[in-house]
Design a protein around this motif. Structure first.
Motif, short mmCIF file in Angstrom:
data_model
loop_
_atom_site.label_atom_id
_atom_site.label_comp_id
_atom_site.label_asym_id
_atom_site.label_seq_id
_atom_site.Cartn_x
_atom_site.Cartn_y
_atom_site.Cartn_z
N PRO A 124 0.83 -1.22 0.00
CA PRO A 124 0.00 0.00 0.00
C PRO A 124 0.86 1.26 0.00
O PRO A 124 1.97 1.29 0.52
CB PRO A 124 -0.80 -0.12 1.30
N ASN A 125 0.30 2.33 -0.55
CA ASN A 125 0.99 3.62 -0.55
C ASN A 125 1.00 4.24 0.84
O ASN A 125 1.90 5.01 1.17
CB ASN A 125 0.32 4.57 -1.54
N SER A 126 0.00 3.90 1.65
CA SER A 126 -0.07 4.42 3.01
C SER A 126 -0.88 3.47 3.87
O SER A 126 -1.61 2.62 3.36
CB SER A 126 -0.72 5.82 3.01
#
Length: 517
Positions: A124-126
């Motif tokens: 995930p990006n965040s």
């Protein structure tokens, strides 16, 4: 005989199939599940001063259910509080004397878990803010150290899917040598040494996972195996696709956790902390029993033999003995009729094996030998008195009782906890066994008597192994109709007319001679 050998197995299979089909339950749902009875025992010297002991106790979660908790700590105040997901407890008191004992008991039913990680899970990006603590460095997990980052790149775990990164991290950490636990080993030390105990390997896995952008945390607990245990265990969990997935590089569990793993706390915690200079000692005692699943209670109702014993207020140990004794008797028949093993009594070995469940086989055999020697010495002393048979047996029964209690007291002094349970052996069975051994000695000589005692001991051990098979207990408790198969085997062995194995060995020389034309 032929009709019985055909009808009984068919009837057993029919009843079992009827239960599974008519109650709309799977075979697995009808089988009892293991319950671990855990006792945490602590001992300390308070020196008549204020004392505090702190530790973690398990919580109920989707994988484990904790029940029947009992606290036994006279004179100490017990406190419990939640620390994150962990339950932190403490005992404290003032003017605490020396040799103070604390006992906390609970039952645990748990299930194994396994995650099938899809190979292409993207990183995930965040992450949510709640997961931030599981991505950063701390004192023993040096996420930002150049050596940790360099090793992450070296093993190729800094790119690719989440599953690929975890596979490479797991493979590398699993390859480290395992060393005995000798205090705290941080992630960097484990990396530099190339070896560590479970806590060092778990910290290194967490450090590499966090460095690779995957939230990870430590988990501490106990591997529940029957007996006394002082060593606890530590493993790791990584957050993957909304789930905390377990990894134990010490015992080779990738994305899975066996049922006998008990979670005590989450995070990098010390299991015990206490007031200094109190000579603190602890250990866990673990026993395993069987309990019916909730599904079995619901669908079987009054057809469930465990539920019957619960309604009558009878202990599980009695149910286990009642159902497993016919199996033990079958083992005795096999040894006597097919193998030709001499034993003292026909079914005494099965009864003694059932009693040895409380002591374990080796301590049970030692206790049996002690009592046999005591009875033989008493019997020899009574010969000169020329007493009648019944009063003699009454005296021997008393001697067995005294010998059992004396053995338990001596075992307690020596720290042999299992031998202390010799007092749970059936007194009458031990008296009869000892009396028969003495009569064999008097009538047939010491050599034959010892031979039969040795054969009896071997058969007791065989009965113990079979009767204490957890798989067999589970099957028979769920499907008592299996005992019809036991009857069929008894009938078959009852018509045994072939040579016994001992006779093949005894007459092997004659059997090898050519038959005259």
């Amino acid at each position: 005989m032929t009709w019985a050998l055909l009808v009984l197995p068919v009837l057993a299979l029919f009843i079992g199939a009827y239960k599974v089909r008519s109650f709309d339950a799977s075979f697995k749902e009808l089988l009892p599940e293991a319950r671990y009875n855990v006792a945490l025992r602590m001992n300390l010297d308070g020196h008549q001063e204020s004392v505090r002991v702190t530790t973690f106790l398990p919580n109920t979660n989707p994988r484990q259910t904790v029940s029947a908790e009992q606290n036994n700590a006279p004179g100490l105040e017990f406190e419990s509080e939640l620390k994150g997901l962990s339950r932190k407890v403490s005992w404290r008191g003032s003017s605490v004397p020396n040799d103070t004992s604390v006992e906390y008991m609970f039952g645990v039913t748990s299930r194994a878990i396994h995650f099938n990680l899809e190979p292409g899970i993207p990183l995930p990006n965040s992450y949510p803010t709640s997961l931030t603590p599981y991505l950063v460095a701390d004192e023993h997990i040096q996420v930002d150290d150049p050596q940790i980052r360099s090793k992450l790149r070296e093993i190729g775990a800094d790119t690719g899917s989440v599953t690929l990164r975890l596979e490479r991290i797991y493979s590398f950490v699993s390859g480290l040598k395992v060393r005995p636990f000798k205090g705290t080993t941080d992630a960097l030390t484990a990396l530099r040494l190339g070896e560590a105990s479970c806590n060092g390997k778990s910290r290194l896995l967490v450090a590499l996972a966090r460095a690779g952008g995957i939230p990870a945390r430590l988990v501490g607990g106990l591997i529940m195996q029957t007996g006394e245990r002082r060593t606890t265990h530590q493993w790791a969990e990584a957050y993957v696709a909304g789930h905390w997935v377990p990894f134990d590089t010490t015992n080779a569990h990738f994305a899975e956790l066996p049922a006998h793993y008990l979670t005590l706390y989450y995070g990098d915690e010390v299991l015990f902390s206490h007031t200094k200079d109190i000579n603190f000692k602890y250990h866990f005692d673990v026993e395993t029993s069987l309990v019916p699943t909730a599904e079995a209670k619901a669908v079987l109702g009054r057809f469930n033999v465990w539920a019957l014993f619960e309604r009558l207020g009878l202990p599980f140990s009695l149910l286990r003995t009642v159902l497993m004794l016919p199996v033990g008797a079958l083992v005795v028949v096999l040894f006597r009729n097919v193998i030709g093993m001499p034993t003292i009594g026909t079914f005494l070995p099965a009864l003694i094996a059932a009693a040895a469940t409380e002591t374990g086989p080796l301590w049970g055999m030692l206790g049996l030998l002690i009592i046999v020697l005591c009875v033989c010495a008493t019997r020899w002393a009574l010969n000169s008195m020329q007493l009648l048979h019944s009063p003699t047996l009454a005296i021997l029964l008393t001697v067995v009782t005294v010998a059992m209690l004396g053995t338990s007291m001596l075992a307690e002094q020596l720290g042999a906890a299992q031998l202390t349970r010799i007092s749970l052996f059936p007194v009458a069975v031990l008296a009869i066994t000892s009396e028969r051994f003495y009569l064999l000695w008097a009538e047939e000589g010491l050599r034959d008597a010892v031979k039969q005692l040795a054969g009896t001991t071997l058969v007791i051990l065989a009965c113990y192994l079979v009767m204490n098979s957890l798989a067999l207990q589970v099957l028979i408790i769920a499907f008592p109709e299996v005992l019809l198969l036991v009857i069929a085997l008894d009938i078959y062995l009852g018509r045994w007319v072939g040579m016994r194995l001992s006779e093949y060995l005894r007459f092997r020389g004659l059997l090898k001679q050519p038959t005259p034309a």
